[in-house]
Design an enzyme around this catalytic site. Structure first.
Site, PDB file in Angstrom:
ATOM      1  N   CYS A  25      10.472   5.633  38.312  1.00  0.00           N
ATOM      2  CA  CYS A  25      10.081   6.359  37.089  1.00  0.00           C
ATOM      3  C   CYS A  25      11.079   7.465  36.764  1.00  0.00           C
ATOM      4  O   CYS A  25      11.386   7.730  35.599  1.00  0.00           O
ATOM      5  CB  CYS A  25       8.688   6.949  37.250  1.00  0.00           C
ATOM      6  SG  CYS A  25       7.423   5.689  37.548  1.00  0.00           S
ATOM      7  N   SER A  62       0.800  -1.230   0.000  1.00  0.00           N
ATOM      8  CA  SER A  62       0.000   0.000   0.000  1.00  0.00           C
ATOM      9  C   SER A  62       0.831   1.277   0.000  1.00  0.00           C
ATOM     10  O   SER A  62       0.429   2.280  -0.608  1.00  0.00           O
ATOM     11  CB  SER A  62      -0.967  -0.009   1.185  1.00  0.00           C
ATOM     12  OG  SER A  62      -0.268  -0.189   2.390  1.00  0.00           O
TER      13      SER A  62
END
Ligand code: 3NM
Length: 521
Positions: free
Chosen positions: A440, A199
């Site tokens: 984190c 595509s």
């Protein structure tokens, strides 16, 4: 005609992809743009029309010296004079096709597993179409979605056979991921010879220009490959430790921006750590903003601690922007194994972009690697460890080698690997595990360090980690610190104190402090 698989165009005549365009015109434009081989793939037309179309396509491809391959149908290949066939696993066997076709005909076959690939090579295939790489609307009845890791496994297996074969990957390849696909799927001794595209070229407004852009992209490494990482299997831990203070000094003097798409539980703390460490944090969750932010020499952190239904799309936009600009991206797959949604999210993110660093606890890293038998994760905690030290080091190394990136497996001992070198880092303090955000913030610090110190991202991550963990040791040693509550502000002070020293060129903060050792596997 020589077999050059580097830019392999597969046609599609459906209304969803070809639309009302003329297949001959599209293929001719693609040939002008530089596709190196064309496969005529039409699953529905009658034989008469297949032969007629193939014959006309062959007249075009011959003019550009590009071989034409016919999907599935040996008879159509022979009738049209095409150079070869591409077989599916359910089509005629390679041996049978070779018997019928001329001696120099090209015979390729689809392979989606190691078994299929090995069998095809043994039977004499000229090339393999390896897939399905990524899920694609062009073909939805696919067997396996194997990702770059699956392609790499197949390449590694066939590289051990004593016959060489051409290889292309297929499924979901486009201009924004083609360089990463080639880079990450490369095996130890064998890389892909090319990419097969449907595509992205057939549906393009200007197939010639898109084919040209593919040619250019394929010729160079992805933009996120910076510096010249020295791949060596042995580590001089002493030399690495000695290099750290200078890296910290360089980073703080750059004051790098770090864009954290971080969970809401810890955003404020992580921003404070970043500021204390001399970094410039922004906590945007809005993917479209990344286009503007990614042009700076900063890093991006994807921390999926408080995932929502909207998060993945936002992350993917931001990852694309940072990958395109060659700026580092960290994945912190918080609670990766906790829910089905998070397990899927990890797969989608890994298929959607390149992570320079994957940082997580043992369960998260196991989940990302896919080594999850006997593994359930309750919530976002790591839970009790089930791997010994060698197994943890091996896991970090194997994931890093597979993804061609850096992996930091955190815990009481941290394991850091670039797929070749593995070091254990024994710095840090237990109090770091007693409050939210302390894990984190390591992701955010390391993202900034990789952005500011590009010569060696492995060393950059080590420097960020050591700065962080030495600051934690300093804080925990204070007589005003009695537990997590008093630890956190003291920790920010110590991060800030190291920043102050590093920015003045004072390296004493690091003297004799690194507790790192090489792990020989
Ligand atoms: N074969 P696009 S995937 C034709 O997995 C085909 O064998 C596949 O289309 C396989 O480039 C596929 O548009 C379609 O994603 C690839």
């Amino acid at each position: 005609m020589t077999l050059d698989l580097s830019l392999y165009l597969v046609t599609d005549s459906t209304s969803a992809i070809l639309g009302s365009r003329d297949i001959y015109k599209v293929v001719e434009e693609a040939c002008k743009g530089g596709v190196t081989i064309v496969q005529y793939r039409d699953k529905t037309s009658d034989t008469g029309l297949l032969v007629e179309t193939a014959t006309r396509l062959h007249e075009i491809t011959k003019r550009y010296n590009v071989p034409l391959i016919i999907n599935d149908r040996v008879d159509v290949a022979m009738a049209s004079g095409a150079e070869g066939v591409h077989l599916g696993q359910d089509d005629m066997s390679i041996t049978a096709a070779k018997k019928i076709l001329s001696k120099d005909a090209i015979v390729g076959i689809s392979a989606s597993s190691v078994e299929e690939a090995v069998k095809a090579v043994e039977e004499g295939a000229d090339y393999l179409g390896i897939g399905t790489l990524f899920a694609t609307p062009t073909k939805t009845n696919t067997k396996n979605i194997i990702g770059t890791a699956g392609v790499k496994t197949i390449l590694d297996s066939i590289s051990r056979l004593n016959r060489t074969v051409g290889t292309v990957a297929i499924g979901g390849i486009n201009l924004s991921n083609v360089q990463r696909v080639l880079y990450q799927s490369a095996g130890q001794n064998k890389a892909l010879d090319g990419v097969a595209i449907v595509s992205a070229i057939i549906a393009a407004d200007d197939p010639k220009s898109v084919a040209e852009q593919f040619k250019q992209a394929i010729a160079i490494p992805p933009p996120f490959i910076t510096g010249s990482p020295e791949i060596s299997s042995s580590v001089d831990a002493g030399a690495l430790a000695a290099a750290v203070p200078e890296v910290v000094q360089k980073v703080v003097n750059c004051h790098p921006i770090v864009h954290s798409m971080i969970n809401f539980v810890v955003a404020n703390f992580v921003a404070n750590v970043a500021i204390s460490a001399g970094l410039s944090p922004i906590m945007s969750q809005y993917g479209d903003e990344a286009k503007d932010l990614a042009v700076h020499r900063g890093g991006l952190v994807i921390n999926m601690g408080t995932l929502t239904s909207a998060s993945i799309g936002e992350y993917l936009k931001a990852i694309k922007a940072y990958n395109t600009n060659g700026n580092p991206v960290v994945l912190d797959p918080v609670g990766a194994g906790a829910t089905a949604i998070r397990r899927d999210a990890v797969k989608t993110l890994m298929a959607g972009g390149y992570f320079d660093l994957i940082k997580g606890n043992e369960r998260e890293i196991r989940q990302v690697y896919g080594n999850t038998s006997n593994l359930t994760q309750r919530g976002v905690d790591s839970g009790p460890s089930s791997l010994n030290d060698v197994e943890k080091a091996t896991l970090a190394r194997d994931l890093a080698r597979r993804e061609r990136n850096i992996v930091l497996l955190t815990g009481a001992v941290d394991y850091l690997s670039d797929g070749y070198r593995v070091i254990a880092v024994k710095n840090g303090h237990e109090l770091l595990s007693k409050a939210t955000g302390t894990g984190c913030a390591i992701g955010t610090v390391c993202g900034a360090y990789m952005a500011a110190y590009r010569d060696d991202k492995f060393l950059a991550v080590l420097a960020g980690l050591l700065m962080y963990e030495i600051a934690a040791e300093n804080a925990a040693a204070k007589n005003t610190v009695h537990g997590p509550g008093s630890f956190l502000p003291a920790f920010l002070d110590e991060v800030h104190s190291i920043w102050g020293k590093a920015s003045q060129g004072n390296v004493t903060w690091a003297h004799g402090r690194a507790k790192i050792e090489e792990i020989q596997l």
